[in-house]
Design a protein around this motif. Structure first.
Motif, short mmCIF file in Angstrom:
data_model
loop_
_atom_site.label_atom_id
_atom_site.label_comp_id
_atom_site.label_asym_id
_atom_site.label_seq_id
_atom_site.Cartn_x
_atom_site.Cartn_y
_atom_site.Cartn_z
N ASP A 186 -11.15 7.44 -4.42
CA ASP A 186 -10.19 6.84 -5.35
C ASP A 186 -8.97 6.31 -4.59
O ASP A 186 -8.46 5.22 -4.90
CB ASP A 186 -9.75 7.87 -6.39
CG ASP A 186 -10.91 8.38 -7.23
OD1 ASP A 186 -11.67 7.54 -7.74
OD2 ASP A 186 -11.06 9.61 -7.35
N TRP A 187 -8.50 7.08 -3.63
CA TRP A 187 -7.36 6.63 -2.83
C TRP A 187 -7.77 5.45 -1.94
O TRP A 187 -6.97 4.54 -1.69
CB TRP A 187 -6.81 7.77 -1.97
CG TRP A 187 -6.25 8.89 -2.79
CD1 TRP A 187 -6.82 10.10 -3.04
CD2 TRP A 187 -5.02 8.89 -3.51
NE1 TRP A 187 -6.02 10.86 -3.85
CE2 TRP A 187 -4.90 10.15 -4.16
CE3 TRP A 187 -3.98 7.96 -3.67
CZ2 TRP A 187 -3.80 10.48 -4.95
CZ3 TRP A 187 -2.89 8.29 -4.46
CH2 TRP A 187 -2.81 9.54 -5.08
N PHE A 188 -9.03 5.46 -1.48
CA PHE A 188 -9.48 4.35 -0.65
C PHE A 188 -9.55 3.06 -1.46
O PHE A 188 -9.32 1.97 -0.94
CB PHE A 188 -10.85 4.66 -0.03
CG PHE A 188 -11.27 3.68 1.03
CD1 PHE A 188 -10.60 3.65 2.25
CD2 PHE A 188 -12.30 2.79 0.82
CE1 PHE A 188 -10.95 2.74 3.24
CE2 PHE A 188 -12.68 1.89 1.81
CZ PHE A 188 -12.00 1.87 3.01
N TYR A 233 -3.77 8.97 4.01
CA TYR A 233 -4.44 9.82 3.03
C TYR A 233 -4.21 11.30 3.34
O TYR A 233 -3.85 12.09 2.46
CB TYR A 233 -5.94 9.52 3.01
CG TYR A 233 -6.74 10.51 2.20
CD1 TYR A 233 -6.67 10.51 0.82
CD2 TYR A 233 -7.54 11.48 2.83
CE1 TYR A 233 -7.38 11.45 0.06
CE2 TYR A 233 -8.25 12.41 2.09
CZ TYR A 233 -8.17 12.39 0.70
OH TYR A 233 -8.86 13.31 -0.03
N THR A 234 -4.40 11.66 4.60
CA THR A 234 -4.20 13.06 5.01
C THR A 234 -2.76 13.49 4.78
O THR A 234 -2.50 14.58 4.25
CB THR A 234 -4.58 13.24 6.49
OG1 THR A 234 -5.93 12.84 6.68
CG2 THR A 234 -4.40 14.68 6.91
N ARG A 235 -1.81 12.63 5.16
CA ARG A 235 -0.40 12.97 5.00
C ARG A 235 -0.02 13.09 3.52
O ARG A 235 0.74 13.97 3.14
CB ARG A 235 0.47 11.90 5.68
CG ARG A 235 1.97 12.24 5.73
CD ARG A 235 2.24 13.50 6.57
NE ARG A 235 1.57 13.44 7.85
CZ ARG A 235 2.02 12.75 8.91
NH1 ARG A 235 3.17 12.07 8.83
NH2 ARG A 235 1.35 12.73 10.05
N LEU A 236 -0.56 12.21 2.69
CA LEU A 236 -0.24 12.27 1.27
C LEU A 236 -0.72 13.58 0.66
O LEU A 236 -0.01 14.20 -0.14
CB LEU A 236 -0.87 11.09 0.53
CG LEU A 236 -0.61 11.04 -0.99
CD1 LEU A 236 0.88 10.89 -1.27
CD2 LEU A 236 -1.40 9.91 -1.64
N TYR A 276 0.82 -1.21 0.00
CA TYR A 276 0.00 0.00 0.00
C TYR A 276 0.86 1.26 0.00
O TYR A 276 0.63 2.18 -0.80
CB TYR A 276 -0.93 -0.02 1.22
CG TYR A 276 -1.68 1.26 1.45
CD1 TYR A 276 -2.55 1.77 0.48
CD2 TYR A 276 -1.54 1.98 2.64
CE1 TYR A 276 -3.25 2.95 0.69
CE2 TYR A 276 -2.24 3.16 2.86
CZ TYR A 276 -3.09 3.64 1.88
OH TYR A 276 -3.78 4.81 2.09
N VAL A 277 1.85 1.32 0.87
CA VAL A 277 2.72 2.50 0.93
C VAL A 277 3.45 2.67 -0.39
O VAL A 277 3.61 3.78 -0.90
CB VAL A 277 3.72 2.38 2.11
CG1 VAL A 277 4.76 3.50 2.04
CG2 VAL A 277 2.97 2.43 3.44
N ASP A 278 3.87 1.55 -0.98
CA ASP A 278 4.55 1.62 -2.28
C ASP A 278 3.60 2.11 -3.37
O ASP A 278 4.01 2.87 -4.26
CB ASP A 278 5.10 0.24 -2.65
CG ASP A 278 5.89 0.27 -3.94
OD1 ASP A 278 6.90 1.01 -4.00
OD2 ASP A 278 5.50 -0.42 -4.90
N ALA A 279 2.35 1.71 -3.30
CA ALA A 279 1.36 2.15 -4.30
C ALA A 279 1.08 3.64 -4.19
O ALA A 279 0.84 4.31 -5.19
CB ALA A 279 0.07 1.35 -4.14
N LEU A 280 1.11 4.17 -2.97
CA LEU A 280 0.86 5.60 -2.77
C LEU A 280 2.01 6.47 -3.28
O LEU A 280 1.78 7.55 -3.82
CB LEU A 280 0.63 5.90 -1.28
CG LEU A 280 -0.65 5.39 -0.64
CD1 LEU A 280 -0.70 5.85 0.81
CD2 LEU A 280 -1.88 5.88 -1.39
#
Length: 711
Positions: free
Chosen positions: A220-222, A107-110, A65-69
Motif C-alpha cells: 500500500d505504501w509502495f 518505508y522502514t523509517r516511517l 512523495y515525502v509530503d504524501a507520507l
C-alpha cells in the motif's frame, strides 16, 4: 478514437515485448522493481505529453512523495529529511536502474516513527490538558518546519491532540448547558470530568486511526510511491493496485457482484453500515445495519474463516464473489445473538450511481429534470447498462408525462465514458460532430452522432458547476456550440480536457510469477470542442453565470499540480441548431433575473465568507478564546440561514414506474423524497425552469412522436 487507441496499445505492447519485460524469478527483479520498470516505460511510450525523467523530475517526485507520507509533519524529523534528501536528485537514476533503495529507506523509517508516535500519543493523553493556558496551533502544515528533536515532536503532538480534545470539550460543555436549561435537576459534571471524557474521545479516534494504519501493508505504501512518480505527468494519470482497480470498475459501472452491503472496520470487527436496496442481503432480510460479520465460509469449503482483526480489503474479498455462488456469514446480531446466514451472491446495482428523473410541476405546466451523477458504463462490455441508455429511457418516460421542457443536471458530475457523451448529445441534435479527440502526433479525430433521430427537440437547459468535469464538459460544450441548450451555472466548469485509458499491466507480460500487477490509468489524448477550443484549464463558461458555494474556492484543473496546457485546433464542420426563436433574448432575461435574485446574492456572500474562513489557519487552544471564536462564527453564519430556508414554488413527482417500485422499496421512496426536498429549495433548478418557460421553439420542428425525425 478506438482506432487511434488500438494503434497506441499495439505500439506499447510491441515495445514492451521487445524490451524483454518478464517476471521470471531467476531474472532478479522483485515485484516492486518490475512495477517501477514497467510503469515508467509505459509512461514514456504511451503518455500524451511524456516528461523527461531527469533531476528536475526527481526533485518534484521527492517533494510530493515525502509530503504524501507525512502531510501533517508528525512523524519525520528534520534529520530524517536531511537523510532522505541525498536521494532528491537520484530518484530518476533509481527508476532507470530498477532500484528502490529510496523507497525502502523511507518505508522502514516511517514504520519506526509511527511506532514512536503510538507511544507518544498515549503518553500525552494520560495527562489532563490545561484549557486555560493561552497558546495557539497553526494548521498551515506546508509552512511548518520538521521537528528537530523529540521534545519538539512531543509538543507538536500535544498541541494537535489538545486541539482535537478542545473541540470535544466545547461540545460537552454546550450539551451540559442545554441539559441544565431544560432540566433544573440535571446533575452537572465538573470541568475535570468533561476534560477527561474529551480526552477519551480523542484517544478513541487515535486508536481507530492507528488501527487503520496497521491494516496498511508494504504494498500500500509502495502504491503511494508509484503514484508520486506517475502523477508528475499530469493529475489524472494514476496507478491502480489490484483492489483499487476493482473499486474503480465498480465506480464506473455502478455494479458489483457480492451480497450488497457496505462494510466498515470497527475495533477489529467488520461491521455492516448499509444494506444496498435491491441486493441479495436486502432481499434475504436476515442481516441488518449494525451486525458484525465474524466468520466467512465459501460453499466449497468445510471451515469458516475468521475475519476478526483481518484487513477490511481482505475480508471484503472473501465476502464478495461471482453471481450465483453462496457464502455463509457468521453474524453477531445487534441484539447480541450469533447466527449463521447463507446468502446467494448476485449482481448489485448501486442506485446512486445511475441517472434519475423527476417531473417538475409549475402552475399548470410540467417539465422534466434528469440528474446524471456520472457517465457510467461497463468497461468490459459497453452494451450493458450505461449512462446513455438510461438517460434515453428517462427522457422517453418524461415525454410520456407531456413535459414542456427538459433540464439535464450535470452538477458535481466528474465525467466518465466518452462514448456515452456522444450518444447522449445525439439525443438532442440531428447528426453531427460532438467532440474532437487528438492523439499526440496524429490528426484530430471527430466523434460524431450519426443518427438523424432526435429524441428531444424541445427547450433544453444544462446545469453545471465547478465540479462538472471531463465528459460533463464535452456535453455542455457541444450543446453550447450548437446553441441547442442554455448552460446555467458557475463561471466556468472544472477544466479537464484530457482522455484517460485504463491499461491492464498484466496483459503485457509474457509470464507472471508475482500475481496481479494492477492497472495504469494513462492520459493518452486530449479532447476539443466542435468549435476547436479546448476545455483544458478553461472549462466551459456558462451562458448564465450564477454563484455557488464553490465560487471562491480553488478546485479546478488549473489549481491542480502538473496540468496539461490549453490549446486549440481547427473547428469541425457543424451547423448551429436553428430550433429556437429567441435564444439570445432568453439568456438576457435570465441574467437580469439572476442579478436581482436575493437568494443568489446571499449565496455569493456566503461563498466569500467560506473562502475567508478557509484562509484562517491559526487557532487558540485557550477555551474562552476558542469559544468566543466559535460564537462569532455562529453569529456571522446566522445571516446565511435563509439559504436553507429558501423555498421555490415548484413541486416534484416521481415517474409512474418508480412509484410502483416504491411500493416494495421504502428505501427508494425515502431517497426520492430527500432528493425532491432538496430540489424544492434549489434556486438553480428554479431558474432553469424559468428559462425553459422563456424559450420559444419553432413549432414547425416539433413532433409528438417518441422519436422526432428531422427532414
Amino acid at each position: 478514437m478506438k482506432k487511434s487507441f488500438l494503434i497506441l496499445m499495439l505500439t506499447v505492447i510491441v515495445s514492451v515485448a521487445s524490451c524483454s519485460f518478464t517476471t521470471k524469478v531467476e531474472d532478479g527483479p522483485d515485484k516492486d522493481k518490475l512495477l517501477i520498470d514497467l510503469i515508467s516505460y509505459v509512461l514514456g511510450k504511451g503518455h500524451y505529453d511524456a516528461k523527461d525523467i531527469n533531476d528536475d523530475f526527481s526533485k518534484e517526485v521527492f517533494s510530493d512523495y515525502v509530503d504524501a507520507l507525512d502531510p501533517l509533519k508528525r512523524y519525520f524529523y528534520q534529520i530524517d529529511i536531511e537523510e532522505f534528501r541525498k536521494f532528491e536528485k537520484l530518484i530518476d537514476d533509481e527508476i532507470r536502474n530498477k532500484e528502490i533503495t529510496f523507497f525502502n529507506l523511507t518505508y522502514t523509517r516511517l514504520q519506526e516513527r509511527m511506532t514512536e508516535a503510538r507511544s507518544l500519543y498515549k503518553e500525552i493523553l494520560d495527562t489532563p490538558f490545561n484549557f486555560q493556558k493561552d497558546e495557539k496551533i497553526s494548521t498551515d502544515y506546508d509552512k511548518l518546519p520538521y521537528a528537530k528533536n523529540k521534545k519538539e515532536m512531543k509538543d507538536r503532538w500535544r498541541k494537535q491532540l489538545k486541539f482535537n480534545a478542545l473541540s470535544s470539550y466545547y461540545d460537552k460543555v454546550e450539551e451540559q448547558l442545554d441539559s441544565v436549561s431544560v432540566n433544573k435537576d440535571y446533575k452537572r459534571k465538573t470541568s475535570v470530568i468533561l476534560e477527561e471524557e474529551a480526552r477519551e474521545i480523542t484517544r478513541g479516534s487515535l486508536k481507530e486511526y492507528f488501527e487503520f494504519a496497521d491494516d496498511l501493508e508494504r504494498k500500500d505504501w509502495f502504491t503511494i510511491y508509484i503514484n508520486s512518480i506517475v502523477e508528475e505527468f499530469d493529475p489524472h494519470t494514476y496507478y491502480f493496485a489490484p483492489q483499487d482497480k476493482d473499486r474503480f470498475d465498480i465506480a464506473m459501472s455502478g455494479k458489483l457482484e457480492g451480497i450488497g452491503a457496505r462494510l466498515q472496520k470497527k475495533n477489529d470487527n467488520v461491521k455492516i453500515i448499509e444494506i444496498i436496496s435491491g441486493g441479495p442481503a436486502w432481499r434475504g432480510n436476515k442481516v441488518e445495519v449494525g451486525d458484525l460479520i465474524m466468520k466467512v465460509k465459501q460453499e466449497d469449503e468445510q471451515e469458516a474463516v475468521s475475519v476478526v482483526g483481518m484487513r477490511l480489503d481482505d475480508a471484503v474479498s472473501l465476502i464478495k464473489g461471482p453471481k450465483g455462488t453462496k457464502v455463509s456469514l457468521t453474524v453477531k446480531k445487534v441484539d447480541g445473538t450469533t447466527e449463521v446466514v447463507e446468502i446467494v451472491r448476485d449482481v448489485v446495482e448501486l442506485e446512486e450511481t445511475y441517472a434519475k428523473s423527476s417531473v417538475v410541476k409549475k402552475d399548470d405546466k410540467a417539465f422534466g429534470i434528469v440528474n446524471l451523477p456520472k457517465f457510467y458504463f461497463n468497461m468490459q462490455d459497453y452494451n450493458q447498462r450505461n449512462a446513455a441508455k438510461d438517460v434515453k429511457q428517462e427522457i422517453v418516460r418524461l415525454k410520456e408525462q407531456d413535459i414542456d421542457g427538459l433540464v439535464i443536471d450535470l452538477r458535481n458530475n466528474g465525467g466518465g465514458s466518452l462514448q456515452t457523451v456522444v450518444d447522449i448529445a445525439g439525443l438532442f441534435i440531428e447528426k453531427g460532430p460532438i467532440v474532437q479527440v487528438r492523439t499526440k502526433g496524429e490528426a484530430p479525430e471527430v466523434l460524431s452522432d450519426k443518427d438523424r433521430n432526435i429524441l428531444w427537440d424541445g427547450p433544453l437547459v444544462i446545469l453545471v458547476n465547478e465540479l462538472s468535469a471531463s465528459a460533463s464538459e464535452i456535453l455542455a460544450a457541444a450543446m453550447q456550440d450548437y446553441k441547442r441548450a442554455i448552460i446555467i451555472g458557475s463561471k466556468q466548469t472544472y477544466g479537464k480536457g484530457t482522455v484517460q485509458n485504463v491499461m491492464d499491466l498484466n496483459r503485457w507480460m509474457r509470464s507472471n510469477d508475482f500475481g496481479d500487477l494492477g492497472a495504469l490509468k494513462l492520459t493518452t489524448q486530449k479532447f476539443y470542442r466542435v468549435n476547436g477550443g479546448s476545455t483544458q484549464l478553461e472549462g466551459v463558461k456558462s451562458d448564465v453565470v450564477v454563484p455557488d458555494r464553490y465560487s471562491y474556492i480553488d478546485i479546478g484543473e488549473k489549481d491542480q499540480e502538473n496540468p496539461l496546457p490549453w490549446d486549440k485546433i481547427p473547428a469541425a464542420d457543424y451547423s448551429v441548431w436553428d430550433g429556437y426563436i429567441d435564444f439570445d433574448q432568453t439568456i438576457t432575461n435570465s441574467k437580469a433575473r439572476m442579478a436581482q435574485n436575493d437568494q443568489l446574492k446571499l449565496i455569493e456572500e456566503n461563498a466569500k465568507w467560506v473562502r475567508q474562513k478557509r484562509d484562517i489557519n491559526v487557532y487558540s487552544l485557550q477555551f474562552d478564546k476558542y469559544k468566543a471564536n466559535i460564537e462569532l462564527n455562529q453569529k456571522q453564519a446566522e445571516r446565511f440561514d435563509a439559504i436553507e430556508d429558501y423555498k421555490t414554488n415548484l413541486s416534484f413527482e416521481s415517474l409512474p414506474y418508480e412509484r410502483e417500485l416504491m411500493k416494495k422499496d421504502s428505501i427508494l421512496e425515502e431517497k426520492r423524497e430527500r432528493w425532491h426536498e432538496t430540489l424544492s429549495k434549489d434556486v438553480y433548478v428554479e431558474e432553469a425552469i424559468s428559462v425553459l418557460e422563456d424559450m420559444k421553439i419553432n413549432n414547425i420542428r416539433r413532433s409528438k412522436n417518441p422519436l422526432t425525425l428531422k427532414n
